[in-house]
Design a protein around this motif. Structure first.
Motif, mmCIF file in Angstrom:
data_model
loop_
_atom_site.group_PDB
_atom_site.id
_atom_site.type_symbol
_atom_site.label_atom_id
_atom_site.label_comp_id
_atom_site.label_asym_id
_atom_site.label_seq_id
_atom_site.Cartn_x
_atom_site.Cartn_y
_atom_site.Cartn_z
ATOM 1 N N ALA A 38 -11.630 12.719 -14.372
ATOM 2 C CA ALA A 38 -12.641 13.058 -13.380
ATOM 3 C C ALA A 38 -12.186 12.319 -12.085
ATOM 4 C CB ALA A 38 -13.862 13.078 -13.762
ATOM 5 N N VAL A 39 -11.334 11.294 -12.198
ATOM 6 C CA VAL A 39 -11.265 10.284 -11.163
ATOM 7 C C VAL A 39 -10.444 11.007 -10.094
ATOM 8 C CG1 VAL A 39 -9.940 8.135 -10.356
ATOM 9 C CG2 VAL A 39 -11.327 8.238 -12.411
ATOM 10 N N SER A 40 -11.110 11.045 -8.906
ATOM 11 C CA SER A 40 -10.059 11.763 -7.691
ATOM 12 C C SER A 40 -9.649 10.846 -6.782
ATOM 13 C CB SER A 40 -11.051 12.914 -7.299
ATOM 14 O OG SER A 40 -12.275 12.238 -6.470
ATOM 15 N N ALA A 41 -10.096 9.630 -6.537
ATOM 16 C CA ALA A 41 -9.741 8.871 -5.773
ATOM 17 C C ALA A 41 -9.834 7.303 -6.038
ATOM 18 C CB ALA A 41 -10.743 8.893 -4.186
ATOM 19 N N VAL A 42 -8.897 6.127 -5.455
ATOM 20 C CA VAL A 42 -9.255 4.921 -5.814
ATOM 21 C C VAL A 42 -9.187 4.146 -4.554
ATOM 22 C CG1 VAL A 42 -7.957 3.318 -7.080
ATOM 23 C CG2 VAL A 42 -7.395 5.524 -7.767
ATOM 24 N N THR A 43 -10.156 2.966 -4.522
ATOM 25 C CA THR A 43 -10.296 2.196 -3.646
ATOM 26 C C THR A 43 -9.666 0.916 -3.954
ATOM 27 O OG1 THR A 43 -12.378 2.882 -2.726
ATOM 28 C CG2 THR A 43 -11.662 0.630 -2.300
ATOM 29 N N ILE A 44 -8.464 0.553 -3.210
ATOM 30 C CA ILE A 44 -7.560 -0.545 -3.461
ATOM 31 C C ILE A 44 -7.787 -1.837 -2.727
ATOM 32 C CG2 ILE A 44 -5.189 -1.227 -3.821
ATOM 33 C CD1 ILE A 44 -4.288 1.855 -4.133
ATOM 34 N N THR B 280 -8.153 -3.293 2.472
ATOM 35 C CA THR B 280 -8.648 -2.205 1.736
ATOM 36 C C THR B 280 -8.238 -0.849 2.106
ATOM 37 O OG1 THR B 280 -10.572 -3.541 1.011
ATOM 38 C CG2 THR B 280 -10.770 -1.191 0.720
ATOM 39 N N ASN B 281 -7.837 -0.060 1.083
ATOM 40 C CA ASN B 281 -7.335 1.379 1.235
ATOM 41 C C ASN B 281 -7.802 2.204 0.263
ATOM 42 O OD1 ASN B 281 -5.834 3.342 2.490
ATOM 43 N ND2 ASN B 281 -3.949 2.819 2.015
ATOM 44 N N ILE B 282 -8.220 3.579 0.866
ATOM 45 C CA ILE B 282 -8.679 4.552 -0.080
ATOM 46 C C ILE B 282 -7.486 5.673 -0.528
ATOM 47 C CG2 ILE B 282 -10.471 6.442 -0.541
ATOM 48 C CD1 ILE B 282 -12.345 4.931 0.850
ATOM 49 N N VAL B 283 -7.135 5.806 -1.591
ATOM 50 C CA VAL B 283 -6.097 6.765 -2.009
ATOM 51 C C VAL B 283 -6.599 8.016 -2.674
ATOM 52 C CG1 VAL B 283 -3.849 7.243 -2.923
ATOM 53 C CG2 VAL B 283 -4.436 4.808 -1.911
ATOM 54 N N THR B 284 -6.488 9.144 -2.294
ATOM 55 C CA THR B 284 -6.836 10.136 -3.007
ATOM 56 C C THR B 284 -5.809 11.001 -3.994
ATOM 57 O OG1 THR B 284 -8.242 10.957 -1.270
ATOM 58 C CG2 THR B 284 -7.737 12.715 -2.936
ATOM 59 N N LEU B 285 -6.023 11.314 -5.261
ATOM 60 C CA LEU B 285 -5.019 11.764 -5.971
ATOM 61 C C LEU B 285 -4.829 13.388 -5.597
ATOM 62 C CD1 LEU B 285 -6.246 9.334 -7.885
ATOM 63 C CD2 LEU B 285 -5.545 10.639 -9.593
ATOM 64 N N PHE C 294 0.718 -1.213 -0.303
ATOM 65 C CA PHE C 294 0.003 0.173 0.136
ATOM 66 C C PHE C 294 0.876 1.325 0.120
ATOM 67 C CE2 PHE C 294 -3.654 -2.447 1.940
ATOM 68 C CZ PHE C 294 -4.557 -2.464 0.586
ATOM 69 N N GLU C 295 2.294 1.387 0.699
ATOM 70 C CA GLU C 295 2.858 2.435 0.792
ATOM 71 C C GLU C 295 3.429 2.664 -0.517
ATOM 72 O OE1 GLU C 295 5.020 5.606 1.913
ATOM 73 O OE2 GLU C 295 3.389 4.567 3.038
ATOM 74 N N LEU C 296 4.071 1.694 -1.257
ATOM 75 C CA LEU C 296 4.473 2.021 -2.593
ATOM 76 C C LEU C 296 3.463 2.224 -3.743
ATOM 77 C CD1 LEU C 296 7.516 -0.562 -2.463
ATOM 78 C CD2 LEU C 296 7.423 1.912 -2.042
ATOM 79 N N LEU C 297 2.360 1.545 -3.686
ATOM 80 C CA LEU C 297 1.207 1.560 -4.915
ATOM 81 C C LEU C 297 0.879 3.010 -4.454
ATOM 82 C CD1 LEU C 297 -0.583 0.832 -7.053
ATOM 83 C CD2 LEU C 297 -1.870 -0.682 -5.365
ATOM 84 N N ALA C 298 0.189 3.263 -3.273
ATOM 85 C CA ALA C 298 -0.336 4.610 -3.008
ATOM 86 C C ALA C 298 0.338 6.028 -3.356
ATOM 87 C CB ALA C 298 -0.869 4.626 -1.343
ATOM 88 N N ARG C 299 1.764 5.677 -3.147
ATOM 89 C CA ARG C 299 2.497 6.893 -3.423
ATOM 90 C C ARG C 299 2.623 7.280 -5.149
ATOM 91 N NH1 ARG C 299 8.618 6.074 -2.198
ATOM 92 N NH2 ARG C 299 7.765 5.789 -0.123
ATOM 93 N N ASP C 300 2.328 6.156 -5.764
ATOM 94 C CA ASP C 300 2.354 6.315 -7.418
ATOM 95 C C ASP C 300 0.830 6.811 -7.422
ATOM 96 O OD1 ASP C 300 5.061 5.712 -8.062
ATOM 97 O OD2 ASP C 300 4.366 3.671 -8.543
ATOM 98 N N VAL C 301 -0.212 6.368 -6.916
ATOM 99 C CA VAL C 301 -1.537 6.749 -6.966
ATOM 100 C C VAL C 301 -1.949 8.398 -6.908
ATOM 101 C CG1 VAL C 301 -3.904 6.526 -6.617
ATOM 102 C CG2 VAL C 301 -2.546 4.641 -6.997
ATOM 103 N N ARG C 302 -1.231 8.572 -5.764
ATOM 104 C CA ARG C 302 -1.400 10.113 -5.386
ATOM 105 C C ARG C 302 -0.708 11.099 -6.216
ATOM 106 N NH1 ARG C 302 0.776 7.997 -0.284
ATOM 107 N NH2 ARG C 302 -0.867 7.762 1.415
#
Length: 326
Positions: free
Chosen positions: A283-289, A316-321, A53-61
């Protein structure tokens, strides 16, 4: 009084008591060992989830970040050779049955994506960028504030100001001077124009635009995250992989990740939808992983026929762009 030994009955009772005591001790030892294996497997799964989650969320943000604005005005003068990273999209997700263009479906190697698992393509820039001192339009070159080892010939770069951004390929880098000739002869894919205005116009002079001082120049980052076969069936066989622009092979990020499911928030309703239901990726502003992980060691839990008894958990984690926060 004559000495006497134990009778047969007494010996049999003693042996029975000994067996009971030894059996109890063995039971405690086995229970403690099993408890240790369960805790170790759970710790392994939780640690793997944190890393993933740390590495994936960094790229998503960072997805869609140009370094200057988030209005979506991005010119692109790269010659189109059909590479998965060439068109600017910022973020693009794919359901388990949709091909993403970066990796093929299959289970034979880490270069393949496991069918039924979601994947996601992300674009942005690397680092903080470099400040532009001068943009010479006729010479098709940028002079940056200080020499850097971060830029090399053939790098895919992005320049931006508060009007728009443009993607191009460096055909040469010397000291603090970056050139970007409109040719594909020296580098691939090359540029179709040295005019970096918006919208894109190929040919010469193209859409001429001069970036002023303090505009920003940075390398383009593009990554594809997916689930692939790691070739180690004894450990579960699957891992979370990342394919990067410029890399010769995908990187194994975390072992034991067996599935990835993604949902996207792409409208004001706040509802998260599957990739196939998203109509506007800008328009995507957040992703649920949601990641499913299994322990490397088998026979930890009951039911050895189910996943060979491996411990399995979903996270499950929610990441905001960052650049699309309202």
């Amino acid at each position: 009084m004559k000495p006497r030994g134990f009778t047969l009955i007494e010996l049999m009772i003693s042996m029975l008591l000994g067996v009971v005591v030894i059996g109890g001790a063995l039971g405690v030892i086995l229970a403690n060992r099993q408890s240790y294996r369960i805790n170790e497997g759970l710790s392994q799964v939780q640690e793997s989830a944190r890393t993933a989650f740390e590495l994936l969320a960094r790229d998503v943000r960072q997805a869609g970040v140009t370094g200057c604005n988030n209005d979506g005005r991005v010119a692109n003068v790269l010659n189109d050779e059909g590479e998965w990273w060439q068109s600017w999209f910022g973020l693009q997700g794919y359901d388990g049955a949709q091909a993403d263009g970066a990796v093929d479906f299959g289970t034979a190697s880490p270069d393949n994506r496991v069918p039924g698992t979601d994947s996601i393509l992300l674009q942005g820039i690397e680092g903080m960028g470099h400040s532009i001192v001068q943009h010479e339009l006729t010479a098709a070159s940028f002079r940056i504030g200080a020499p850097t080892s971060e830029i090399e010939e053939a790098d895919i770069l992005m320049v931006c100001d508060f009007d728009h951004a443009a993607i191009f390929q460096a055909t040469n880098y010397s000291s603090a001077n970056v050139t970007f000739e409109d040719t594909g002869d020296t580098v691939s894919p090359g540029n179709c124009s040295h005019g970096l205005g918006y919208p894109t116009v190929c040919g010469n002079p193209g859409n001429s635009y001069v970036y002023g001082s303090n505009s920003q120049l940075a390398r383009v980052a593009a990554v594809d995250w997916y689930i692939g076969d790691n070739g180690r069936p004894a450990e579960g066989g699957r891992s979370l992989y990342r394919l990067r622009l410029g890399a010769t092979a995908p990187e194994e990020i975390v072992a034991g990740v067996t599935d990835m499911q993604l949902r996207y928030r792409a409208d004001v309703s706040g509802e998260f939808r599957a990739a196939g239901d998203v109509r506007d990726w800008a328009a995507v502003s957040a992703v649920t992983i949601t990641l499913t992980l299994r322990s490397a060691d088998p026979r930890i839990v009951t039911g050895p026929t189910d996943n060979s008894g491996r411990l399995e958990r979903q996270f499950t984690n929610i990441v905001t762009l960052r650049n699309r926060v309202p």
